[in-house]
Design a protein around this motif. Structure first.
Motif, PDB file in Angstrom:
ATOM      1  N   HIS A  11       0.866  -1.188   0.000  1.00 15.96           N
ATOM      2  CA  HIS A  11       0.000   0.000   0.000  1.00 15.96           C
ATOM      3  C   HIS A  11       0.899   1.232   0.000  1.00 15.96           C
ATOM      4  N   GLU A  12       1.002   1.895  -1.134  1.00 15.51           N
ATOM      5  CA  GLU A  12       1.941   3.006  -1.301  1.00 15.51           C
ATOM      6  C   GLU A  12       1.448   4.273  -0.603  1.00 15.51           C
ATOM      7  N   ASP A  13       2.345   4.919   0.171  1.00 15.55           N
ATOM      8  CA  ASP A  13       2.034   6.227   0.747  1.00 15.55           C
ATOM      9  C   ASP A  13       2.008   7.281  -0.355  1.00 15.55           C
ATOM     10  N   HIS A  14       1.230   8.344  -0.151  1.00 16.70           N
ATOM     11  CA  HIS A  14       1.173   9.400  -1.158  1.00 16.70           C
ATOM     12  C   HIS A  14       0.784  10.725  -0.518  1.00 16.70           C
ATOM     13  N   ASP A  15       1.251  11.802  -1.114  1.00 19.60           N
ATOM     14  CA  ASP A  15       0.934  13.176  -0.712  1.00 19.60           C
ATOM     15  C   ASP A  15       0.838  14.017  -1.967  1.00 19.60           C
ATOM     16  N   GLU A  16      -0.269  14.730  -2.134  1.00 15.33           N
ATOM     17  CA  GLU A  16      -0.420  15.608  -3.286  1.00 15.33           C
ATOM     18  C   GLU A  16      -1.531  16.619  -3.011  1.00 15.33           C
ATOM     19  N   ASP A  17      -1.493  17.718  -3.744  1.00 15.06           N
ATOM     20  CA  ASP A  17      -2.555  18.723  -3.677  1.00 15.06           C
ATOM     21  C   ASP A  17      -3.567  18.444  -4.778  1.00 15.06           C
ATOM     22  N   GLU A  18      -4.836  18.664  -4.467  1.00 18.18           N
ATOM     23  CA  GLU A  18      -5.899  18.496  -5.463  1.00 18.18           C
ATOM     24  C   GLU A  18      -6.945  19.578  -5.275  1.00 18.18           C
ATOM     25  N   ARG A  19      -7.643  19.894  -6.360  1.00 21.50           N
ATOM     26  CA  ARG A  19      -8.795  20.789  -6.291  1.00 21.50           C
ATOM     27  C   ARG A  19     -10.048  19.922  -6.334  1.00 21.50           C
ATOM     28  N   ILE A  20     -10.915  20.102  -5.335  1.00 18.02           N
ATOM     29  CA  ILE A  20     -12.101  19.263  -5.256  1.00 18.02           C
ATOM     30  C   ILE A  20     -13.179  19.768  -6.205  1.00 18.02           C
ATOM     31  N   GLY A  21     -14.160  18.917  -6.450  1.00 21.24           N
ATOM     32  CA  GLY A  21     -15.295  19.312  -7.271  1.00 21.24           C
ATOM     33  C   GLY A  21     -16.447  19.773  -6.415  1.00 21.24           C
ATOM     34  N   ALA A  22     -17.637  19.325  -6.762  1.00 20.27           N
ATOM     35  CA  ALA A  22     -18.832  19.740  -6.027  1.00 20.27           C
ATOM     36  C   ALA A  22     -18.896  19.036  -4.673  1.00 20.27           C
ATOM     37  N   LEU A  23     -19.550  19.685  -3.731  1.00 21.94           N
ATOM     38  CA  LEU A  23     -19.834  19.111  -2.421  1.00 21.94           C
ATOM     39  C   LEU A  23     -21.294  18.683  -2.372  1.00 21.94           C
ATOM     40  N   ALA A  24     -21.563  17.654  -1.599  1.00 19.79           N
ATOM     41  CA  ALA A  24     -22.946  17.206  -1.474  1.00 19.79           C
ATOM     42  C   ALA A  24     -23.180  16.611  -0.096  1.00 19.79           C
ATOM     43  N   HIS A  25     -24.437  16.700   0.337  1.00 22.29           N
ATOM     44  CA  HIS A  25     -24.867  15.984   1.523  1.00 22.29           C
ATOM     45  C   HIS A  25     -25.288  14.585   1.072  1.00 22.29           C
ATOM     46  N   PRO A  26     -24.709  13.539   1.641  1.00 21.96           N
ATOM     47  CA  PRO A  26     -25.142  12.192   1.243  1.00 21.96           C
ATOM     48  C   PRO A  26     -26.547  11.930   1.761  1.00 21.96           C
ATOM     49  N   PHE A  27     -27.363  11.331   0.918  1.00 18.78           N
ATOM     50  CA  PHE A  27     -28.740  11.012   1.298  1.00 18.78           C
ATOM     51  C   PHE A  27     -29.045   9.614   0.768  1.00 18.78           C
ATOM     52  N   GLY A  28     -28.471   8.598   1.458  1.00 13.94           N
ATOM     53  CA  GLY A  28     -28.576   7.238   0.965  1.00 13.94           C
ATOM     54  C   GLY A  28     -27.814   7.108  -0.336  1.00 13.94           C
ATOM     55  N   ALA A  29     -28.487   6.623  -1.380  1.00 12.02           N
ATOM     56  CA  ALA A  29     -27.851   6.483  -2.684  1.00 12.02           C
ATOM     57  C   ALA A  29     -27.864   7.787  -3.471  1.00 12.02           C
ATOM     58  N   HIS A  30     -28.393   8.861  -2.889  1.00 12.73           N
ATOM     59  CA  HIS A  30     -28.530  10.141  -3.574  1.00 12.73           C
ATOM     60  C   HIS A  30     -27.549  11.165  -3.022  1.00 12.73           C
ATOM     61  N   GLN A  31     -27.375  12.251  -3.754  1.00 12.59           N
ATOM     62  CA  GLN A  31     -26.527  13.354  -3.318  1.00 12.59           C
ATOM     63  C   GLN A  31     -27.335  14.646  -3.428  1.00 12.59           C
ATOM     64  N   VAL A  32     -27.295  15.463  -2.370  1.00 13.91           N
ATOM     65  CA  VAL A  32     -27.958  16.763  -2.370  1.00 13.91           C
ATOM     66  C   VAL A  32     -26.859  17.823  -2.322  1.00 13.91           C
ATOM     67  N   LEU A  33     -26.745  18.617  -3.377  1.00 12.93           N
ATOM     68  CA  LEU A  33     -25.649  19.586  -3.478  1.00 12.93           C
ATOM     69  C   LEU A  33     -25.582  20.489  -2.251  1.00 12.93           C
ATOM     70  N   ALA A  34     -24.358  20.782  -1.825  1.00 11.35           N
ATOM     71  CA  ALA A  34     -24.134  21.601  -0.633  1.00 11.35           C
ATOM     72  C   ALA A  34     -23.277  22.809  -0.998  1.00 11.35           C
ATOM     73  N   SER A  35     -23.584  23.941  -0.410  1.00 15.85           N
ATOM     74  CA  SER A  35     -22.799  25.150  -0.654  1.00 15.85           C
ATOM     75  C   SER A  35     -21.561  25.189   0.227  1.00 15.85           C
ATOM     76  N   ARG A  36     -21.602  24.535   1.396  1.00 10.78           N
ATOM     77  CA  ARG A  36     -20.463  24.430   2.299  1.00 10.78           C
ATOM     78  C   ARG A  36     -20.756  23.344   3.327  1.00 10.78           C
ATOM     79  N   VAL A  37     -19.696  22.824   3.929  1.00  3.95           N
ATOM     80  CA  VAL A  37     -19.844  21.780   4.942  1.00  3.95           C
ATOM     81  C   VAL A  37     -18.935  22.130   6.106  1.00  3.95           C
ATOM     82  N   VAL A  38     -19.526  22.273   7.293  1.00 12.32           N
ATOM     83  CA  VAL A  38     -18.774  22.750   8.451  1.00 12.32           C
ATOM     84  C   VAL A  38     -18.196  21.587   9.245  1.00 12.32           C
TER      85      VAL A  38
END
Length: 697
Positions: A345-372
């Motif tokens: 299992h190789e260790d790794h470190d890198e920077d990434e830009r994330i995409g959209a955020l969502a609140h998980p709702f079972g098998a669904h995703q509800v878009l989120a503006s921010r997550v605290v």
């Protein structure tokens, strides 16, 4: 019950204003204990869905991933949030089958309180006892739901007693009901108007955990302690893992659901009371203490990774500090290998830009503006993040110590079905390992096999199904080949003659060697005792190279030869036809000739196993280990955190007799037995078994 008017769940519904208004609750318990039904009943009560199993648009909400069910069992965790009394409760539903304890541990890491769901018609099994112990080891707050009150064989009173004995020791201390079933539903015991014989016992137990030392004296003197004070003390006792409430619930009728949600909101700890995991720098130094502060530095953890055929990789994360915003840049640190010494299992470190955020709702995703901080979310476009990785500020990268995963002890060998499948296999295996740290991929160079190490048969079924269906790779399963060794049974002499004349330059090399077996672990020694230049100095390394090559190819069943001393004593050469390759061939022929003069033994690997079982199963386990050609080393007694006495049986067993042991042990002990295995040594295989060993492919 709440109004079931149909409406679409929105981001506004699921956005938490702050950590104090969040409760993260993981549901754990045996298969068919009713965890998913309970989650659905809580969603119905809160008005998030209109009926069990459906959201407002008619699709499912508590489904786990598509195809992620084996023999009717859920095999992955799912998150479904409800809002009750202005508090967001993230319900983390986990599989009950023992093969998927890795998913359960991921759910425990994401949550602040564990809700053990025990069916009123079943009781407490061995796996649930072990899970309770794991939670006790890290002081995880816990509560108990006795479910399926409407089952024809329901015995809630008997199950309550069994639960108290299993989780609270013989006296059932601090495992007490806070509600009791009545003819018309469920009644809370702490309410001012409650009248039940168990009320006094509950109040005394809560007061014993109170920090107010005068409270007990006031209660004994006859003072009526108000409900608000009792609930406040109850919440502290639960948060400190000093008291474990029990709630009876019937998901079908909804009895007890409102009381359970009230308990979650009023008495379960918020993320502010969560003991944060250890934090380190990527280099391994201490990085201080993480606090649950939305304005603090970002620290989050990937608790689950999944691949969606339409949106790509999705990461389910628990935010411990800071705030996540869409399209933000963050640092991904993966250090499973460093913490747990996993060479594959190789260790790794890198920077990434994330995409959209969502609140998980079972098998669904509800878009989120921010997550605290304190909340749970899904992130898209994290291409390198794996389950167990840490997300942090690129200017201040940190690493959380990953949670311990179950040791996969069942090997299955696979190969690609076609050449095109072979081209896709390595990438698919890498993604599979990134999603599931409880699965390990091993390429065994000695046998040429790809071996997946899994927890059990169902885990294997899911892994193979994902390869075929999710990643489109044709897979065939093969018998696991145990890597053997060969060794000389005695001293021998060998003559290697490589003389070929066919016009032009020919080949001419002759060498004579002696071979002596060495003690186990000595390796290979090459000694030059040639005198008079019988073998020119420049060709002596060639003889050694040829011997080493033949050792790797084997001399009996094509397994590597180990622990020998080869001495070059004589030879012949030709001024024109001798060459490096000619003497390599002669050296190989000489070793093969020596092998024909003495017995060649096959060596098989032995593992040392430690099997933990209840005392009444020791005889069964010891007999089985002996039948596997195991040598018993002894037994030890251990005491579990719940006070039960278990026995550790230690033995050395051939690896070929341990291939299916993970399955067989679970069957013979009804899930009560566990074991570990570590490599011990190689030793000669009995000839009656060795004669049937096929040459290495």
């Amino acid at each position: 019950m709440a109004d079931k008017t149909s409406r679409k769940v929105t981001a506004h519904d699921l956005a938490a204003p702050g950590p104090d208004r969040i409760r993260n609750v993981v549901l754990v318990g045996p298969t068919h204990s009713g965890k998913t039904s309970l989650v659905e009943a809580m969603l119905v009560h809160a008005g998030a869905i209109t009926r069990a199993g459906a959201v407002t648009d008619g699709t499912t909400v508590c489904d786990h991933e598509d195809g992620e069910r084996v023999r009717g069992r859920s095999v992955s965790l799912a998150v479904a949030p409800v809002v009750h009394a202005g508090v967001k409760v993230n319900l983390v539903d986990t599989p009950g089958y023992a093969d998927f304890v890795g998913e359960v541990r991921a759910g425990l890491r994401a949550a602040d309180c564990a809700l053990f769901v025990i069916a009123a018609n079943e009781g407490v099994d061995a796996a649930t006892r072990r899970l309770w112990q794991e939670c006790a080891d890290v002081s995880m707050p816990r509560a108990v739901v006795i479910s399926k009150l409407d089952h024809a064989r329901a015995d809630p009173e008997g199950v309550l007693v069994a639960t108290q004995q299993a989780f609270g020791g013989p006296t059932g201390a601090k495992v007490l009901p806070v509600c009791v079933p009545t003819g018309g539903g469920v009644a809370p015991l702490l309410g001012d108007g409650a009248d039940d014989p168990r009320r006094a016992e509950l109040i005394e137990a809560v007061i014993e955990e109170s920090e107010d030392e005068t409270l007990m004296d006031r209660y004994v003197s006859g003072e009526q302690i108000d409900e608000k004070t009792l609930v406040a003390d109850l919440e502290k006792a639960i948060a400190q893992a000093g008291f474990f409430p029990v709630v009876p619930v019937c998901a079908t009728s909804g009895d007890g659901v409102a009381e359970l949600l009230d308990l979650c909101v009023r008495a379960f700890p918020s993320p502010l009371e969560h003991r944060a995991p250890e934090v380190f720098t990527p280099a391994g130094g201490s990085a201080g203490v993480v606090t649950c502060d939305p304005s603090g530095p970002l620290v989050a953890e990937v608790v689950k990774t999944a691949s969606d055929p339409y949106v790509g990789r999705l990461s389910l994360v628990r935010v411990f500090s800071g705030t996540l915003d869409p399209d933000m840049r963050l640092h991904v640190s993966g250090h499973f290998a460093s913490f747990f010494d996993l060479p594959d299992h190789e260790d790794h470190d890198e920077d990434e830009r994330i995409g959209a955020l969502a609140h998980p709702f079972g098998a669904h995703q509800v878009l989120a503006s921010r997550v605290v901080a304190g909340d749970i979310a899904t992130i898209g476009r994290l291409t390198r993040a794996e389950t167990g990785d840490t997300l942090s500020d690129p200017d201040r990268p940190v690493v959380l110590r990953p949670w311990a995963m179950p040791d996969p002890l069942l090997p299955i060998a696979i190969e690609a079905a076609t050449r095109s499948d072979e081209d896709k296999l390595s990438g698919a295996l890498a993604r599979l390992a990134a999603e599931d740290p409880s699965l390990r991929v091993q390429f065994v160079a000695e046998t040429g096999q790809i071996v997946l190490w899994v927890v059990g048969e169902s885990h294997a079924d899911v892994a193979l199904e994902r390869l075929r269906e999710r990643y489109g790779v044709g897979i065939e399963q093969r018998e696991v080949v145990i890597p053997l060794r060969e060794c000389f049974g005695g001293a021998a002499q060998g003559h290697g003659r490589n003389v070929k004349q066919s016009g032009g330059h020919g080949q001419y090399a002759v060498c004579d060697i002696t071979v002596e077996p060495l003690p186990e672990g000595s390796g290979f020694e090459f000694v030059d005792k040639v005198v008079g230049g019988a073998v020119p100095r420049q060709f002596i390394p060639s003889v050694e190279k040829g011997v080493r090559a033949q050792m790797e190819r084997g001399v009996r069943a094509e397994y590597p030869v180990v622990d020998i001393r080869v001495t070059l004593v004589d030879g012949k050469s030709h001024s024109v036809d001798s060459s490096d390759m000619a003497f390599q061939t002669a050296g190989a022929l000489a070793l093969r000739d020596a092998a024909a003069q003495t017995p060649v033994l096959l060596l098989e690997p032995f593992d040392e196993v430690a099997v933990v079982v209840p005392d009444e199963l020791v005889g069964t386990v010891m007999s089985d280990l002996s039948a596997r050609r195991g040598r018993l080393l002894g037994t030890d007694q251990v005491t579990s955190p719940t006070g039960t006495q278990d026995i550790v049986v230690r033995a050395q067993v051939p690896q070929r007799d341990l291939v299916r042991y993970a399955i067989d042990l679970r069957s013979m002990t009804h899930g009560a037995g566990t074991f570990t295995r570590t490599f011990a040594h190689y030793e000669p295989m009995p000839e009656e078994i060795a004669k049937d060993v096929s040459p290495r492919a």
